[in-house]
Design an enzyme around this catalytic site. Sequence first.
Site, PDB file in Angstrom:
ATOM      1  N   ASP A 457       9.257 -28.000  16.643  1.00 47.16           N
ATOM      2  CA  ASP A 457      10.177 -27.147  17.387  1.00 47.16           C
ATOM      3  C   ASP A 457       9.836 -25.671  17.210  1.00 47.16           C
ATOM      4  O   ASP A 457       9.403 -25.240  16.139  1.00 47.16           O
ATOM      5  CB  ASP A 457      11.606 -27.419  16.890  1.00 47.16           C
ATOM      6  CG  ASP A 457      12.651 -26.630  17.632  1.00 47.16           C
ATOM      7  OD1 ASP A 457      12.807 -26.848  18.839  1.00 47.16           O
ATOM      8  OD2 ASP A 457      13.310 -25.783  17.002  1.00 47.16           O
ATOM      9  N   GLU A 510       6.066 -27.575  20.760  1.00 52.07           N
ATOM     10  CA  GLU A 510       6.912 -26.902  21.747  1.00 52.07           C
ATOM     11  C   GLU A 510       6.525 -25.427  21.689  1.00 52.07           C
ATOM     12  O   GLU A 510       7.058 -24.669  20.885  1.00 52.07           O
ATOM     13  CB  GLU A 510       8.399 -27.075  21.436  1.00 52.07           C
ATOM     14  CG  GLU A 510       9.273 -26.472  22.523  1.00 52.07           C
ATOM     15  CD  GLU A 510      10.643 -26.014  22.039  1.00 52.07           C
ATOM     16  OE1 GLU A 510      11.520 -25.782  22.876  1.00 52.07           O
ATOM     17  OE2 GLU A 510      10.827 -25.863  20.815  1.00 52.07           O
TER      18      GLU A 510
END
EC number: 2.4.1.18
Length: 774
Positions: A457, A510
């Site tokens: 993330d 990401e």
Amino acid sequence: MTPRPSSSGPDPRKTTGKKPAGKTPTGKKPAKAAKKKAPRRTTASANASATTSVSGAEVAVSPAPDAADRERLLAGTHHDPHAVLGAHRVPGGVAFRVFRPYALAVTVLSGELRVGLHDDGDGFFSGLVPLKDVPAHRLLVAYEGTEQEVEDPYRFLPTLGELDLHLLGEGRHEQLWRALGAHPTTHEGVAGTRFAVWAPNARGVRVAGGFNFWDGTGHPMRSLGSTGVWELFLPGVGAGELYKFEITRPDGSRTFRADPLARRTEVPPATSSVVHASDYTWGDEEWLAHRADAPAHEAPMSVYEVHLPSWRPGLTYRQLAEQLPAYVADLGFTHVELMPVAEHPFGGSWGYQVTGFYAPTARLGDPDDFKYLVDRLHRAGIGVLMDWVPAHFPRDDWALAEFDGRPLYEHSDPLRAAHPDWGTLEFDFGRREVRNFLVANAVYWCEEFHIDGLRVDAVASMLYLDYSREPGEWEPNEHGGRENLDAVAFLQEMNATLYRRVPGVVTVAEESTAWDGVTRATHHEGPSGFGGLGFGLKWNMGWMHDSLDYMSHEPVHRKHHHGEMTFSMVYAYSENYVLPISHDEVVHGKRSLVSKMPGDWWQQRANERAYLGFMWAHPGKQLLFMGQEFAQGAEWSEAHGPDWWLLDPEYGASADHRGVRDLVRDLNTVYRATPALWRRDTHPSGFSWVVGDAAEDNVLAFLRLDADGTPLLAVSNFAPVVRSGYRLGVPDEVPAWHEVLNTDAARYGGGDVVNPDPVKPEPQGGTAARRASG
């Protein structure tokens, strides 16, 4: 160990001052009346000890701790309590020293030897026994109205070996969870739990839990050299016990902290760590044996993103294991991606503000229950990806923030520590122990829980020093640039370590910028001078934003945005991409996928179906968030999850939603059976435009090609009109085309404008042309 209360143990922050009934506070001697209640054979006073010795040994002198040791032990600031407490050879015999706050008397037991120790006050007991060698011994500890026979925790050698300490000091312990944390074990023939924690700035560390009424006074830990690690083996403590570390900060204040390496936690909002021992037996050997047969970018990957607590609210890990694998397998997805599973105090963060990096959230069960869920998914032929959050952590005062009284896991520079967007703290990626904590954590999930991949993330926030920061709020790196060199090195180390240790694993970034080489090998230097970050795949945020923006426009206006659907092919082979329609796109006012589409309900569904067909045909792996597979109209909410009632046959419009779900199932079936759609995702030779410039028509057409040249023709009509007899140039060596899927088919809720089977091309100037409708 003191007598246990009937309850499981209160929060230590609220019970530090509570004492078991009949016990006296540290620093006060037991009252005389209390002494009379102690067993007669172990009655002791401050000046004498009545001893009973079968062997004839007698306590000649009380070798009490000196004033400095005594003060440090009482204050919780002693770095080596084992050097003072326990049994030690001294001139004249063996000195026994025991620190048992609230005890009335202590007797040493060894075979037939029974020696009552002097009460030196403040919970200290000591005695000199004329023995040649230090014996294995136990302690008989008398409290008011009761007595217990226990092991002496200060008679044991350290439980961490030289190799562990060397690797800890180097920041290269790739199985860090096996060294630090709480581990039930048998040490020197005695069952108990080893506690170990990294707290280099602490003046002292104690362990507190239900086993000592959340008062760690009598259980100080020892510091192991220059590693900053504190360790203590506590006999008799086993799996299921609650605990925290009681840390004395540099300023002398104390704080109770959850274990950063805890493998199990209490159910939030409770914050204690739980001693855990796994006895799970895996059944996914066949899955693991074939996981590395092909690299992820050359294999089919269609991912169903799931928020476990809200997929079916109220289900545990084991209950999810009975439903989720069957549902995902029925729809044909190859993988699930689990939003963060690691423990987090605030459910509304969806797991993206982690406090327990090594513990699956206890909201849904214990760690073995989570293993069972992963195991069942694997046995159903489904891979398991997990969101992993190494960029930052919350500021909760019982967790990682200023863990030992000073910045430890976070950067010491306030400009580098505070994350401007989320109010959290960023990890200090330049500190070797912190980097070790995170790299080992990635390995932990993949080795211990058989996770097949990590979606990392917020990578962009890690890579740039000026991320969400204004001028003056950041400082350039040593080369004058804005790249966070420490974070780059960390990500490279994490990827290299994980791919080396876990065959068949994949990491997914990401990353929302144009950083060069996200999926390039770490040893291949790019134009920017950096080696690649080493990820296996990267989310294609550009494709997602552009394509959704195109679809949000009324069809009459789409011709002005045609490039948003074609631009992705300009850079499609610069990285190994995933096409994500994730949770982030269906919350906070962004609307669900079907609700982003213009027009009435019929047109919205037609647009979503056409979009999904385009997405599955486009180069890259697919990811779809739960609820979007059946055209849920409402945004996702973690409070109630997907609107499953939309699929209930009793609901009048359920056929509309079941039609979209059936389309997703068939898209996955065709996708998995057609190597042209995935084998050359990362090679330009696997794609060829047929129609890329028909902006006025809202039409796109392209070929996908397998390694042997076998083609698949994808045609998308994003106009609300049927284009009958539309001519497309196709390879003339293909004599006929078979329509494998049409998103307008009646079974999907469409108008059933489909093509005849087969479709035969009409030769035209050396190139065949086929007529298409739909």
